[in-house]
Design an enzyme around this catalytic site. Structure first.
Site, PDB file in Angstrom:
ATOM      1  N   TRP A 102      11.532  18.238  46.689  1.00 31.64           N
ATOM      2  CA  TRP A 102      11.271  18.449  45.008  1.00 31.64           C
ATOM      3  C   TRP A 102       9.597  18.915  44.961  1.00 31.64           C
ATOM      4  O   TRP A 102       9.510  19.918  44.118  1.00 31.64           O
ATOM      5  CB  TRP A 102      11.410  17.227  44.242  1.00 31.64           C
ATOM      6  CG  TRP A 102      12.754  16.716  44.482  1.00 31.64           C
ATOM      7  CD1 TRP A 102      13.584  15.835  45.142  1.00 31.64           C
ATOM      8  CD2 TRP A 102      14.079  17.169  43.945  1.00 31.64           C
ATOM      9  NE1 TRP A 102      14.940  15.683  45.267  1.00 31.64           N
ATOM     10  CE2 TRP A 102      15.164  16.799  44.632  1.00 31.64           C
ATOM     11  CE3 TRP A 102      14.150  18.565  43.453  1.00 31.64           C
ATOM     12  CZ2 TRP A 102      16.403  17.199  44.197  1.00 31.64           C
ATOM     13  CZ3 TRP A 102      15.455  18.887  43.079  1.00 31.64           C
ATOM     14  CH2 TRP A 102      16.679  18.516  43.530  1.00 31.64           C
ATOM     15  N   ASP A 171       5.687  13.731  39.379  1.00 29.99           N
ATOM     16  CA  ASP A 171       7.014  13.723  39.011  1.00 29.99           C
ATOM     17  C   ASP A 171       7.227  12.460  39.497  1.00 29.99           C
ATOM     18  O   ASP A 171       7.307  12.034  40.635  1.00 29.99           O
ATOM     19  CB  ASP A 171       7.617  14.783  39.831  1.00 29.99           C
ATOM     20  CG  ASP A 171       9.176  14.768  40.048  1.00 29.99           C
ATOM     21  OD1 ASP A 171       9.639  13.909  39.306  1.00 29.99           O
ATOM     22  OD2 ASP A 171       9.884  15.546  40.401  1.00 29.99           O
ATOM     23  N   LYS A 195      18.202   8.226  37.105  1.00 31.93           N
ATOM     24  CA  LYS A 195      18.011   7.410  38.472  1.00 31.93           C
ATOM     25  C   LYS A 195      17.474   6.089  37.762  1.00 31.93           C
ATOM     26  O   LYS A 195      18.265   5.270  38.171  1.00 31.93           O
ATOM     27  CB  LYS A 195      16.858   7.965  39.445  1.00 31.93           C
ATOM     28  CG  LYS A 195      17.351   9.458  39.930  1.00 31.93           C
ATOM     29  CD  LYS A 195      15.922  10.030  40.816  1.00 31.93           C
ATOM     30  CE  LYS A 195      16.614  11.312  41.051  1.00 31.93           C
ATOM     31  NZ  LYS A 195      17.473  11.809  41.920  1.00 31.93           N
TER      32      LYS A 195
END
Length: 360
Positions: A102, A171, A195
């Site tokens: 990511w 992030d 999540k």
């Protein structure tokens, strides 16, 4: 109905009490005669939901007064572009720390917009650890430093956040709300909800307000953070049901004892699984180095692909869902976000121990 042991990496498990409450309120939200999905986003009933979600998040994370909470769409992936579009000016350099897939994607998007540099990386070891920033020589033109707080694919996590000389952007999609941290160390935090925060469809951004002064004019309206800050995330129709569910999850976290309680639970759950790995005599091999192990995503491999396939097939038969590892790592991955109960981790550890005794 027997619930599955849900170890999916995202969208992932939601707290059962939250699902049950949403079920009760689904057809008639607060005596409106409508589902929350049918309410106008300009109605007072939805306004209250929207405001409650923002206030609860600020309270749980102890967000300072000079920060705003935004509810956006497009997932963390859109933030990969919005961050440099808003804050990487001409002549400046975006600094990126690579700790997994990511962060690589975030860098790739920034490279399309402006100058970037990789200040630290663990790619050489297939992202088995979190690199140190102690020896970094920061460019004078650095605009910001971008990190990914937890790496779902590789199972690593920043134990302590770094001290950096410029604005720190993170992030936190896969570990926000799982441990207390000092929000004031960050200029901007973003997190896809699917999540730890709620269902997919809403992305949370926590932004220090003075950053807005750096945004250049001429950006597309929807890609300008000022648009959403000025309108309280109501410039266009927001993902109302996802924000409603987010608010319910935040309320559940408060009832459980807040973020410190979530951290205690996370440590307990992770210890159960890491103990099963560490006490297996090498049958289960962890991907992450001990000092960088994630409390959210436990990654490990078995002695062979054949055994891995057998393990996953038997696990599925016993109700364990989402244990397949990412193709870049292989093996298995158990994602144990806030809503995954300790009992699920204990059941998985018991299965792992039984499987090892039969096949080692």
């Amino acid at each position: 109905m027997k619930r599955a042991y849900n170890f999916n990496a995202g969208p992932s498990a939601l707290p059962l009490p939250v699902l049950e409450r949403a079920q009760r309120e689904l057809l008639n939200f607060q005596d409106t005669g409508m589902s929350v999905m049918e309410l106008s986003h300009r109605s007072k009933e939805y306004e209250a939901v929207h405001q409650a979600a923002s206030e609860r998040l600020k309270r749980l994370l102890d967000v300072p007064d000079d920060y705003d909470v935004l509810f956006l769409q497009g997932g963390a992936s859109l933030q990969f572009s919005m961050v440099p579009m808003n804050f990487l000016a001409e002549g400046q350099i975006g600094c990126y720390v690579l700790t997994g897939a990511w962060s690589e994607k975030a860098l790739k998007e920034a490279q399309k917009i402006g100058a970037t540099t990789v200040v630290a990386s663990s790619k050489d070891a297939n992202y088995t650890y979190i690199p140190s920033l102690d020896e970094v020589k920061w460019p004078k033109q650095a605009a910001y430093v971008h990190i990914t707080s937890n790496n779902t694919i590789f199972g690593t996590q920043w134990r302590e956040f770094p001290e950096v000389p410029v604005d720190l952007i993170a992030d936190m999609s896969s570990d926000i709300l799982s441990r207390p941290f000092d929000v004031s160390k960050f200029a901007l935090i973003y997190a896809g909800a699917q999540k730890n925060l709620g269902p997919s469809g809403v992305t949370v951004v926590i932004l220090r307000r003075d950053l807005l002064d750096r945004i250049p004019d001429g950006l597309p309206t929807m890609l300008d953070y000022r648009t959403h800050q000025k309108s309280r995330s109501l410039y266009n129709t927001p993902p109302t049901f996802a924000i409603y569910m987010l608010s319910l999850v935040l309320e559940w976290v408060e009832e459980q004892g807040g973020v410190p309680a979530m951290e205690a639970r996370s440590r307990q759950k992770a210890a159960v699984l890491y103990d099963a790995i560490d006490e297996s005599g090498g049958f289960y091999q962890p991907h992450a180095e001990k000092g960088s192990r994630s409390l959210m995503n436990v990654t490990f491999t078995l002695p062979s692909e054949e055994l891995t396939n057998t393990f996953l097939a038997e696990a599925k038969e016993r109700g364990f869902i989402g244990l397949g590892g990412h193709r870049s790592v292989g093996g298995c991955r158990a994602s144990i976000y806030n809503a995954v109960p300790l009992e699920a981790c204990e059941a998985l550890a018991s299965f792992m121990n039984d499987f090892r005794r039969r096949f080692a």
